[in-house]
Write a protein that holds these residues in place. Structure first.
Motif, PDB file in Angstrom:
ATOM      1  N   PRO A 177       0.805  -1.233   0.000  1.00 53.66           N
ATOM      2  CA  PRO A 177       0.000   0.000   0.000  1.00 53.66           C
ATOM      3  C   PRO A 177       0.835   1.279   0.000  1.00 53.66           C
ATOM      4  CG  PRO A 177      -0.838  -1.578   1.596  1.00 53.66           C
ATOM      5  CD  PRO A 177       0.482  -2.105   1.141  1.00 53.66           C
TER       6      PRO A 177
ATOM      7  N   LEU B 117      -0.315   4.983  -5.053  1.00 55.50           N
ATOM      8  CA  LEU B 117      -0.757   5.893  -6.112  1.00 55.50           C
ATOM      9  C   LEU B 117       0.400   6.322  -7.015  1.00 55.50           C
ATOM     10  CD1 LEU B 117      -3.347   8.158  -4.269  1.00 55.50           C
ATOM     11  CD2 LEU B 117      -3.778   6.162  -5.726  1.00 55.50           C
TER      12      LEU B 117
ATOM     13  N   SER C 192      -3.342   8.933   0.693  1.00 57.47           N
ATOM     14  CA  SER C 192      -4.219   7.778   0.844  1.00 57.47           C
ATOM     15  C   SER C 192      -4.570   7.524   2.305  1.00 57.47           C
ATOM     16  CB  SER C 192      -3.563   6.521   0.265  1.00 57.47           C
ATOM     17  OG  SER C 192      -3.358   6.649  -1.122  1.00 57.47           O
TER      18      SER C 192
ATOM     19  N   ALA D 257      -5.436   1.381   3.827  1.00 54.69           N
ATOM     20  CA  ALA D 257      -5.431   0.505   2.659  1.00 54.69           C
ATOM     21  C   ALA D 257      -6.533  -0.540   2.755  1.00 54.69           C
ATOM     22  CB  ALA D 257      -4.074  -0.176   2.521  1.00 54.69           C
TER      23      ALA D 257
ATOM     24  N   ASP E  53      -5.050   1.814  -2.371  1.00 56.28           N
ATOM     25  CA  ASP E  53      -5.996   2.874  -2.056  1.00 56.28           C
ATOM     26  C   ASP E  53      -7.372   2.516  -2.613  1.00 56.28           C
ATOM     27  OD1 ASP E  53      -7.500   5.259  -1.979  1.00 56.28           O
ATOM     28  OD2 ASP E  53      -5.681   6.484  -2.085  1.00 56.28           O
TER      29      ASP E  53
ATOM     30  N   THR F  65      -9.426   4.244  -5.606  1.00 51.39           N
ATOM     31  CA  THR F  65      -9.203   4.008  -7.036  1.00 51.39           C
ATOM     32  C   THR F  65     -10.353   3.189  -7.616  1.00 51.39           C
ATOM     33  OG1 THR F  65      -7.789   2.102  -6.488  1.00 51.39           O
ATOM     34  CG2 THR F  65      -6.691   4.204  -6.945  1.00 51.39           C
TER      35      THR F  65
ATOM     36  N   ARG G 197     -15.604   6.559   4.766  1.00 54.13           N
ATOM     37  CA  ARG G 197     -14.332   7.101   4.273  1.00 54.13           C
ATOM     38  C   ARG G 197     -14.491   8.534   3.767  1.00 54.13           C
ATOM     39  NH1 ARG G 197     -10.078   3.375   3.296  1.00 54.13           N
ATOM     40  NH2 ARG G 197     -10.706   1.218   3.743  1.00 54.13           N
TER      41      ARG G 197
ATOM     42  N   TYR H 131      -9.313  10.860  -8.177  1.00 51.84           N
ATOM     43  CA  TYR H 131      -9.439   9.438  -8.504  1.00 51.84           C
ATOM     44  C   TYR H 131     -10.264   9.224  -9.769  1.00 51.84           C
ATOM     45  CZ  TYR H 131      -7.578   8.668  -3.827  1.00 51.84           C
ATOM     46  OH  TYR H 131      -6.771   8.676  -2.716  1.00 51.84           O
TER      47      TYR H 131
ATOM     48  N   GLN I  19      -7.246  12.163   2.636  1.00 49.67           N
ATOM     49  CA  GLN I  19      -8.054  10.999   2.309  1.00 49.67           C
ATOM     50  C   GLN I  19      -8.150  10.076   3.516  1.00 49.67           C
ATOM     51  OE1 GLN I  19      -9.777  12.028  -0.505  1.00 49.67           O
ATOM     52  NE2 GLN I  19      -9.901   9.840  -0.591  1.00 49.67           N
TER      53      GLN I  19
END
Length: 351
Positions: free
Chosen positions: A160, A164, A200, A203, A237, A240, A284, A292, A349
């Motif tokens: 993780p 990104l 992020s 994970a 993440d 995505t 989240r 994204y 995030q």
């Protein structure tokens, strides 16, 4: 004995012998099979002995890269998720010995359902059912991202940290390998994405290609019965996955589009509704979803350009491949607009 009509890439006699050795008594009659999904992705076959049905997955024909890891990866994640709320088929066995059918493969249970890909397919079931199907797909994504990887044996399924950045580099390399013409704005989109990487949050198991036609929907109850095609899954993440689903929810496409058009179906929830449903279910922070979603547009543009490039070289054929190159400029434009929209980008995030 098995049927003599072997589909490309699957020797039914060898498959039957292997199943009889590894799972005695599983197969009770002559095997017959048909290829139900082929192309650049892993090949999928429906196999039956007249009483039971299974699905076999193997790498594409002529694939020269080491592929045992791919089969093991798909088999591993589906097996790990089987006892969670995530709808997946049950697994039967994994074979990493190329000598059996010429490539690694795995066998899973057959799940009866419909993979809706195009708007007209959803139009046939009406707006209310379409809405329920898509919201069910969002709920299944929430369930996936709620799975604790360590608890299901997937704690080492990916890296993780830096996910990104690696994803952006990977797709940039894919673009470089497919360059054959000027594509105004695509480098700007790539650079803008790199310059605005969100931080992020926790994970999760990421599907990697989460969209409606990678799910099987119940014919009668419209429930998500199985999520399929886990070949790109990893730990990373989770937004995505959401960004891809949002992109397919808002993207407009012509009726003869070679890429999914489910988002244009009457009753399909808007992108905002998809985001809100996910945020409420997952808890989240989705404030950076613009990044994204723009990244999803970039990835689809790169994939489409790669298909266009191979098509122009005569290296690949498929329905609509002659038109797919024409979609790329619009995808780039949508990506840039999404990334540059006021308030689309956040800085946190954390969830």
């Amino acid at each position: 004995m098995s049927g003599t009509d072997n589909p490309p890439g699957l020797d039914l006699g060898r498959l039957r012998d292997h199943l009889d050795r590894e799972r005695p008594g599983l197969v009770r009659g002559e095997l017959n099979a048909e290829l139900i999904e082929g192309g650049r992705s892993n090949l999928t076959y429906a196999v039956t002995d007249g009483a039971s049905r299974w699905v076999v997955r193997r790498p594409p024909l002529g694939h020269v890269l080491a592929t045992a890891h791919d089969m093991a990866r798909e088999h591993r994640v589906i097996s790990a998720l089987h006892d969670t709320p995530v709808p997946v088929p049950g697994t039967v066995l994994l074979c990493e010995d190329d000598a059996v059918i010429g490539a690694p493969f795995y066998v899973m249970e057959y799940v009866d359902g419909i993979p809706y890909r195009f708007a007209d397919e959803l139009a046939a079931i009406g707006p209310e059912r379409t809405r329920n199907v898509v919201l069910g797909l969002v709920d299944a994504l929430v369930a996936l991202h709620a799975v604790e990887p360590e608890r299901v044996g997937l704690g080492d399924f990916g890296r993780p940290e830096g996910f990104l950045e690696r994803q952006l580099r990977r797709w940039g390399k894919q673009l470089a390998a497919s360059r054959s013409r000027e594509l105004p704005g695509i480098d700007k989109l790539h650079e803008a994405l790199a310059g605005a990487l969100p931080r992020s949050g926790p994970a999760a198991v990421v599907h990697g290609d989460y969209r409606l036609d990678n799910a099987l929907v119940g014919r009668e109850d419209d429930r998500i019965k199985a999520i399929l095609d886990w070949e790109m899954s990893t730990l990373g993440d989770p937004l995505t996955d959401l960004g891809l689903l949002v992109m397919y929810s808002e993207r407009e496409a012509p009726a003869d589009s070679p890429v999914p058009t489910a988002g244009a179906a009457p009753g399909h929830p808007t992108a905002s509704e998809v985001i809100a449903r996910y945020a409420e279910g997952s808890g989240r922070d989705v404030s950076a979803i613009g990044w994204y979603t723009a990244f999803a547009y970039f990835k689809l543009a790169v994939i489409a350009e790669g298909i266009h490039y191979r098509y122009t070289l005569g290296q690949t054929v498929g329905a609509g491949f002659d038109r797919i190159g024409g979609l790329v400029p619009g995808l780039v434009e949508r990506g840039l607009n999404t990334l540059g929209a006021p308030g689309a980008l956040g800085t946190s995030q954390e969830g």
